[in-house]
Scaffold this motif. Structure first.
Motif, PDB file in Angstrom:
ATOM      1  N   MET A   1       0.338  -1.300   0.310  1.00 33.90           N
ATOM      2  CA  MET A   1       0.266  -0.148   0.182  1.00 33.90           C
ATOM      3  C   MET A   1       0.745   1.075   0.202  1.00 33.90           C
ATOM      4  N   THR A   2       1.671   0.820   0.781  1.00 35.36           N
ATOM      5  CA  THR A   2       2.786   2.606   1.019  1.00 35.36           C
ATOM      6  C   THR A   2       3.727   2.309  -0.303  1.00 35.36           C
ATOM      7  N   GLY A   3       3.940   2.071  -0.721  1.00 37.73           N
ATOM      8  CA  GLY A   3       4.582   1.265  -2.545  1.00 37.73           C
ATOM      9  C   GLY A   3       3.990   2.577  -3.657  1.00 37.73           C
ATOM     10  N   LEU A   4       1.924   1.732  -3.074  1.00 36.55           N
ATOM     11  CA  LEU A   4       1.293   1.681  -4.247  1.00 36.55           C
ATOM     12  C   LEU A   4       0.488   4.163  -4.001  1.00 36.55           C
ATOM     13  N   LYS A   5       1.222   4.248  -3.195  1.00 36.43           N
ATOM     14  CA  LYS A   5       0.679   5.835  -2.610  1.00 36.43           C
ATOM     15  C   LYS A   5       2.147   6.192  -2.736  1.00 36.43           C
ATOM     16  N   LYS A   6       3.223   5.681  -2.502  1.00 37.31           N
ATOM     17  CA  LYS A   6       4.321   6.348  -3.158  1.00 37.31           C
ATOM     18  C   LYS A   6       4.611   7.271  -4.263  1.00 37.31           C
TER      19      LYS A   6
ATOM     20  N   ALA B   1      10.226  -6.060   0.174  1.00 41.17           N
ATOM     21  CA  ALA B   1      10.458  -5.996  -0.767  1.00 41.17           C
ATOM     22  C   ALA B   1       9.242  -5.771  -1.843  1.00 41.17           C
ATOM     23  N   SER B   2       7.677  -5.904  -1.192  1.00 36.36           N
ATOM     24  CA  SER B   2       6.460  -5.158  -1.920  1.00 36.36           C
ATOM     25  C   SER B   2       5.977  -3.966  -2.150  1.00 36.36           C
ATOM     26  N   PHE B   3       6.950  -2.844  -0.777  1.00 41.21           N
ATOM     27  CA  PHE B   3       6.722  -1.805  -1.335  1.00 41.21           C
ATOM     28  C   PHE B   3       8.054  -1.337  -2.874  1.00 41.21           C
ATOM     29  N   PHE B   4       8.633  -1.722  -3.317  1.00 38.79           N
ATOM     30  CA  PHE B   4       9.197  -2.266  -4.637  1.00 38.79           C
ATOM     31  C   PHE B   4       8.679  -2.645  -4.885  1.00 38.79           C
ATOM     32  N   ILE B   5       7.630  -3.645  -5.028  1.00 44.49           N
ATOM     33  CA  ILE B   5       6.819  -4.026  -6.531  1.00 44.49           C
ATOM     34  C   ILE B   5       5.244  -3.199  -6.538  1.00 44.49           C
ATOM     35  N   GLY B   6       4.780  -2.574  -5.828  1.00 48.91           N
ATOM     36  CA  GLY B   6       3.909  -1.818  -5.877  1.00 48.91           C
ATOM     37  C   GLY B   6       4.545  -0.387  -6.363  1.00 48.91           C
ATOM     38  N   LEU B   7       5.369  -0.149  -6.026  1.00 52.62           N
ATOM     39  CA  LEU B   7       5.683   1.430  -6.707  1.00 52.62           C
ATOM     40  C   LEU B   7       6.372   1.151  -8.449  1.00 52.62           C
TER      41      LEU B   7
ATOM     42  N   LEU C   1      13.777 -12.563  -7.350  1.00 55.04           N
ATOM     43  CA  LEU C   1      12.925 -10.898  -6.784  1.00 55.04           C
ATOM     44  C   LEU C   1      14.158 -10.363  -7.009  1.00 55.04           C
ATOM     45  N   GLN C   2      15.183  -9.408  -7.003  1.00 53.01           N
ATOM     46  CA  GLN C   2      16.407  -8.923  -7.154  1.00 53.01           C
ATOM     47  C   GLN C   2      15.956  -8.174  -8.789  1.00 53.01           C
ATOM     48  N   ALA C   3      16.109  -9.830  -9.691  1.00 57.30           N
ATOM     49  CA  ALA C   3      16.258  -9.088 -10.914  1.00 57.30           C
ATOM     50  C   ALA C   3      14.951  -8.823 -11.239  1.00 57.30           C
ATOM     51  N   VAL C   4      13.533  -8.731 -10.297  1.00 58.13           N
ATOM     52  CA  VAL C   4      12.767  -8.271 -11.498  1.00 58.13           C
ATOM     53  C   VAL C   4      12.685  -7.065 -10.644  1.00 58.13           C
ATOM     54  N   LEU C   5      13.234  -6.437  -9.242  1.00 54.48           N
ATOM     55  CA  LEU C   5      12.950  -5.163  -9.273  1.00 54.48           C
ATOM     56  C   LEU C   5      13.528  -4.504  -9.832  1.00 54.48           C
TER      57      LEU C   5
END
Lengths: 106, 230
Positions: free
Chosen positions: B6-11, B125-131, B98-102
């Motif tokens: 959620m934080t990632g999406l907001k940011k 990692a969830s933050f990164f995925i969202g953003l 996951l690093q490769a995806v991010l």
């Protein structure tokens, strides 16, 4: 789709992806020396500043440090807002409003 | 929903705000320069790099050979190595796959948000995925929309909404400036970046200015004996 363009896009994506991925994938596996970690800690400030300076001060590719430069005026307002409030959202709103007003009414 | 996601999406809001007019502008231009909508989509999805897409599109139209286009792209995007390296100390706990995806979603703008988050929180990692997902989607959608709408919208950047990105950089830069050494590094980096842009044009300025300024920062810290080589 033209094969040449497909080739260009794939080539571009490789040379864009590798610099993005390799340092993270490799360096995260090691315990880095303190001096290098300290160097890396300066990267955010340095990179943001290096990206911003030409964007603000050279809007059309020429250095313009005067009131003719709308981006510069808006940036000064943003710096003041950011330093005082530490609020990202407010800083952005002020920046967009300032640019809109300057571009529309100046 | 996961709090970090959620934080990632907001940011991602400022990034989306900034990418939309620039993406539209790219789509319109690329369309005028003869790229098809599918080519615009593919380039935005796979390459996902604003400046080099503008340059590449112009170079494709003027018939520059593919090798030069790819080399120019490499030069412009080498600066991401530094950002990727700087994230590495915070993402040790994330598995390589996951690093490769991010990494795929690492841009100047997402990096600026990523690194600020890393310094404040225990990075998830969830933050990164969202953003990264939302920012990437905004870029792809806006460039494709620009390509389809073409000349129906006149200069999407004229409202100054794309200034959101500079404003966001300013806010994040202020948050990262914690002591005098940071201010010194920021000023040096800005000056060197301007000088290099004047001398060499766009391309080398960000990577060289960043490396030099960070080196100046470390040297001063050592000089002041604030940090020992233990």
């Amino acid at each position: 789709m033209e094969q040449k363009i497909l080739f260009i896009i794939i080539g571009m994506s490789l040379v864009t992806y590798l610099p993005r991925a390799l340092p993270l994938l490799v360096l995260s596996k090691f315990e880095l020396p303190l001096l290098f970690r300290r160097w890396l800690q300066f990267i955010p400030v340095a990179v943001l500043s290096a990206l911003l300076a030409p964007a603000i001060l050279m809007p059309q590719g020429r250095l313009v440090i005067s009131l003719d430069n709308n981006a510069l005026i808006a940036s000064v307002l943003c710096f003041l807002a950011a330093a005082k409030t530490k609020n990202i959202f407010l800083t952005i709103v002020i920046g967009i409003l300032a640019m809109f007003v300057l571009q529309t009414f100046k | 929903m996961n709090r970090d996601l959620m934080t990632g999406l907001k940011k991602s809001i400022p990034v989306v705000l900034g990418y939309t007019p620039i993406g539209l502008a790219f789509g319109i231009l690329a369309n005028q320069q003869g790229l098809t909508t599918f080519e615009i989509f593919l380039m935005s999805f796979l390459v996902y790099a604003g400046a080099s897409q503008f340059i590449a599109s112009a170079m494709i139209t003027s018939g520059v050979n593919p090798a030069s286009i790819i080399m120019t792209t490499l030069l412009i995007n080498m600066r991401h190595m530094l950002m990727s390296a700087s994230l590495s100390t915070y993402l040790k706990h994330v598995p390589s796959s996951l690093q490769a995806v991010l990494s795929f979603g690492l841009t100047d703008e997402t990096y600026a948000v990523d690194i600020t988050y890393c310094r404040e929180d225990k990075p998830s990692a969830s933050f990164f995925i969202g953003l990264h997902t939302v920012s990437h989607a905004a870029w792809v959608i806006s460039t494709v929309a620009g390509g389809i709408l073409g000349n129906l919208i006149s200069d999407p950047t004229r409202w100054g909404i794309d200034f959101a990105l500079s404003a966001m950089f300013i806010a994040l830069l202020c948050m990262h400036m914690k002591d005098k050494a940071d201010v010194l590094v920021a000023v040096c980096s800005a000056v060197i970046s301007i000088l290099l842009t004047k001398l060499l044009g766009n391309g080398w300025n960000v990577i060289l200015a960043t490396m030099l300024a960070a080196t100046i920062g470390v040297s001063t810290s050592l000089w002041n004996r604030k940090y020992y080589l233990s």
